[in-house]
Design a protein around this motif. Sequence first.
Motif, mmCIF file in Angstrom:
data_model
loop_
_atom_site.group_PDB
_atom_site.id
_atom_site.type_symbol
_atom_site.label_atom_id
_atom_site.label_comp_id
_atom_site.label_asym_id
_atom_site.label_seq_id
_atom_site.Cartn_x
_atom_site.Cartn_y
_atom_site.Cartn_z
ATOM 1 N N THR A 89 -11.101 23.758 39.361
ATOM 2 C CA THR A 89 -11.655 22.518 38.841
ATOM 3 C C THR A 89 -12.962 22.823 38.114
ATOM 4 O OG1 THR A 89 -12.319 20.252 39.405
ATOM 5 C CG2 THR A 89 -12.983 21.980 40.919
ATOM 6 N N PHE A 90 -13.408 21.899 37.301
ATOM 7 C CA PHE A 90 -14.687 22.095 36.598
ATOM 8 C C PHE A 90 -15.251 20.737 36.213
ATOM 9 C CE2 PHE A 90 -11.705 21.694 33.132
ATOM 10 C CZ PHE A 90 -12.398 20.943 32.202
ATOM 11 N N ALA A 91 -16.554 20.703 35.962
ATOM 12 C CA ALA A 91 -17.218 19.503 35.444
ATOM 13 C C ALA A 91 -18.355 19.939 34.535
ATOM 14 C CB ALA A 91 -17.756 18.640 36.580
ATOM 15 N N VAL A 92 -18.492 19.279 33.403
ATOM 16 C CA VAL A 92 -19.562 19.575 32.449
ATOM 17 C C VAL A 92 -20.257 18.267 32.079
ATOM 18 C CG1 VAL A 92 -20.147 20.547 30.194
ATOM 19 C CG2 VAL A 92 -18.247 21.512 31.503
ATOM 20 N N LEU A 93 -21.589 18.251 32.209
ATOM 21 C CA LEU A 93 -22.374 17.078 31.817
ATOM 22 C C LEU A 93 -22.876 17.270 30.386
ATOM 23 C CD1 LEU A 93 -24.023 14.452 32.325
ATOM 24 C CD2 LEU A 93 -25.811 15.899 33.299
ATOM 25 N N VAL A 94 -22.553 16.320 29.530
ATOM 26 C CA VAL A 94 -23.012 16.342 28.134
ATOM 27 C C VAL A 94 -24.000 15.201 27.939
ATOM 28 C CG1 VAL A 94 -22.321 16.237 25.707
ATOM 29 C CG2 VAL A 94 -20.795 17.285 27.385
ATOM 30 N N SER A 95 -25.227 15.527 27.537
ATOM 31 C CA SER A 95 -26.284 14.526 27.345
ATOM 32 C C SER A 95 -26.959 14.735 26.000
ATOM 33 C CB SER A 95 -27.328 14.632 28.455
ATOM 34 O OG SER A 95 -26.744 14.434 29.731
ATOM 35 N N LYS A 96 -27.812 13.770 25.636
ATOM 36 C CA LYS A 96 -28.514 13.894 24.347
ATOM 37 C C LYS A 96 -29.463 15.088 24.381
ATOM 38 C CE LYS A 96 -31.978 10.387 25.580
ATOM 39 N NZ LYS A 96 -32.534 9.080 25.210
ATOM 40 N N ASN A 97 -29.789 15.593 23.223
ATOM 41 C CA ASN A 97 -30.606 16.792 23.080
ATOM 42 C C ASN A 97 -31.958 16.625 23.775
ATOM 43 O OD1 ASN A 97 -31.937 19.087 22.246
ATOM 44 N ND2 ASN A 97 -31.525 18.806 20.071
ATOM 45 N N ASP A 98 -32.251 17.542 24.714
ATOM 46 C CA ASP A 98 -33.525 17.482 25.438
ATOM 47 C C ASP A 98 -34.511 18.542 24.958
ATOM 48 O OD1 ASP A 98 -32.399 19.802 26.386
ATOM 49 O OD2 ASP A 98 -32.316 19.180 28.484
ATOM 50 N N SER A 146 -15.290 32.628 24.346
ATOM 51 C CA SER A 146 -14.601 32.248 25.577
ATOM 52 C C SER A 146 -13.235 31.702 25.196
ATOM 53 C CB SER A 146 -15.400 31.189 26.345
ATOM 54 O OG SER A 146 -14.783 30.913 27.577
ATOM 55 N N VAL A 147 -12.206 32.440 25.534
ATOM 56 C CA VAL A 147 -10.841 32.073 25.145
ATOM 57 C C VAL A 147 -10.084 31.606 26.394
ATOM 58 C CG1 VAL A 147 -10.818 33.522 23.092
ATOM 59 C CG2 VAL A 147 -10.230 34.535 25.287
ATOM 60 N N GLU A 148 -8.812 31.935 26.485
ATOM 61 C CA GLU A 148 -8.039 31.603 27.695
ATOM 62 C C GLU A 148 -8.371 32.659 28.752
ATOM 63 O OE1 GLU A 148 -3.859 30.056 26.073
ATOM 64 O OE2 GLU A 148 -4.627 31.806 25.012
ATOM 65 N N MET A 149 -9.232 32.282 29.694
ATOM 66 C CA MET A 149 -9.818 33.268 30.592
ATOM 67 C C MET A 149 -8.998 33.509 31.863
ATOM 68 S SD MET A 149 -12.197 34.161 28.642
ATOM 69 C CE MET A 149 -12.603 35.491 29.746
ATOM 70 N N GLY A 208 -11.044 28.282 27.934
ATOM 71 C CA GLY A 208 -12.363 28.272 27.296
ATOM 72 C C GLY A 208 -13.498 27.809 28.185
ATOM 73 N N VAL A 209 -13.275 26.741 28.967
ATOM 74 C CA VAL A 209 -14.368 26.087 29.692
ATOM 75 C C VAL A 209 -14.934 26.842 30.895
ATOM 76 C CG1 VAL A 209 -13.797 23.756 28.958
ATOM 77 C CG2 VAL A 209 -12.711 24.702 30.998
ATOM 78 N N PRO A 210 -14.230 27.799 31.519
ATOM 79 C CA PRO A 210 -14.845 28.459 32.685
ATOM 80 C C PRO A 210 -16.179 29.125 32.375
ATOM 81 C CG PRO A 210 -12.517 28.969 32.602
ATOM 82 C CD PRO A 210 -12.843 28.260 31.324
ATOM 83 N N TYR A 211 -16.410 29.454 31.116
ATOM 84 C CA TYR A 211 -17.646 30.141 30.740
ATOM 85 C C TYR A 211 -18.820 29.175 30.556
ATOM 86 C CZ TYR A 211 -20.853 33.060 27.984
ATOM 87 O OH TYR A 211 -21.960 33.731 27.519
ATOM 88 N N CYS A 212 -18.557 27.864 30.505
ATOM 89 C CA CYS A 212 -19.606 26.900 30.150
ATOM 90 C C CYS A 212 -20.852 27.026 31.030
ATOM 91 C CB CYS A 212 -19.062 25.469 30.216
ATOM 92 S SG CYS A 212 -18.015 25.030 28.811
ATOM 93 N N GLY A 213 -20.675 27.108 32.332
ATOM 94 C CA GLY A 213 -21.828 27.222 33.225
ATOM 95 C C GLY A 213 -22.626 28.476 32.968
ATOM 96 N N PHE A 214 -21.938 29.600 32.803
ATOM 97 C CA PHE A 214 -22.606 30.869 32.504
ATOM 98 C C PHE A 214 -23.255 30.819 31.120
ATOM 99 C CE2 PHE A 214 -18.995 31.833 35.306
ATOM 100 C CZ PHE A 214 -19.684 32.362 36.389
ATOM 101 N N ALA A 215 -22.586 30.137 30.171
ATOM 102 C CA ALA A 215 -23.112 30.044 28.801
ATOM 103 C C ALA A 215 -24.436 29.308 28.777
ATOM 104 C CB ALA A 215 -22.097 29.339 27.895
ATOM 105 N N ILE A 216 -24.553 28.250 29.584
ATOM 106 C CA ILE A 216 -25.809 27.502 29.645
ATOM 107 C C ILE A 216 -26.942 28.438 30.063
ATOM 108 C CG2 ILE A 216 -27.061 25.684 30.890
ATOM 109 C CD1 ILE A 216 -24.337 24.183 31.037
ATOM 110 N N GLU A 217 -26.660 29.270 31.066
ATOM 111 C CA GLU A 217 -27.665 30.230 31.544
ATOM 112 C C GLU A 217 -27.959 31.282 30.471
ATOM 113 O OE1 GLU A 217 -30.339 31.889 34.313
ATOM 114 O OE2 GLU A 217 -29.281 29.967 34.338
ATOM 115 N N ASP A 218 -26.892 31.802 29.851
ATOM 116 C CA ASP A 218 -27.056 32.865 28.843
ATOM 117 C C ASP A 218 -27.810 32.387 27.604
ATOM 118 O OD1 ASP A 218 -25.704 34.617 30.469
ATOM 119 O OD2 ASP A 218 -23.767 34.369 29.465
#
Length: 289
Positions: A89-98, A146-149, A208-218
């Motif tokens: 499972t996964f969840a991503v929060l998308v908000s306005k530019n901070d 990040s492709v089909e991981m 593609g999406v499993p990398y999102c959390g790591f991408a935020i950090e990177d």
Amino acid sequence: ACGDMNQRGGGNFAKAVAEMAGAENATGCDVRGFCAAPTHALITAASLVKAGTYENIVVVAGGATAKLGMNGKDHVKKGLPILEDVLGTFAVLVSKNDGVSPVIRTDLIGKHTVGTGSSPQAVISALVSAPLDKAGLKVTDIDKYSVEMQNPDITKPAGAGDVPEGNYKMIAAIGVKRGELERTQIMEFIENHGMKGWAPTQGHIPSGVPYCGFAIEDLTNGDLNRIMVVGKGSLFLGRMTNLFDGVSFIVERNTGLVEEKASISEDEINRMIANAMREFAKNILSTEE
């Protein structure tokens, strides 16, 4: 989808998730794109936030026991234990530019069109080359793809091979064709711009999406500046229409610049009120005269 024998495609998982989370002031809708759905949903969320329609959107999804059973069958057939015993499972929060968090570039979207065709090379070319060309970037300007991981430990015994590596080879081949890589650099490209597959293999979960959390950090605390998320939907799930699917988007390190609406200072407002009152007084005096 959820429903009964007469409404198999019904439901509203999104609102049900919001209800369970206690988010009573939230609305929700289900975005269905099979394996490519997370990428479609993130593009939709980013576009709605960019437009000011909503301030915060959570894209959330999970795996299914039916898919676990499908994967397990292939392992059991070969006398192997069932290797995948988790629901992803996964969840991503998308908000306005901070001004700090990575930015989804809604102007640099790759898409598989109806006329693209369904060969793997045509699909990857449409999803990768188009946004690069629009941005004036080379294949090597994307720090990570990040492709089909899918986890190859799961897919290899099932006969599907190493899915991420196959995708990275095709992206590298595009770089060679564009004159941005030498053939001898393909494996080096995969090492530097790719990743080993690690995600559960339940349809959209590894897309593609499993990398999102790591991408935020990177892209904030790390040393990367630009990544691309590529989501694809196979013909296995599009057999009724015989149409492939896929979209991609680029995420960049935040420049620190935030678009703000023009604001009027309190002093300016007071001046405007004073001028309006003077004009009003003049009009009253001239009328009396």
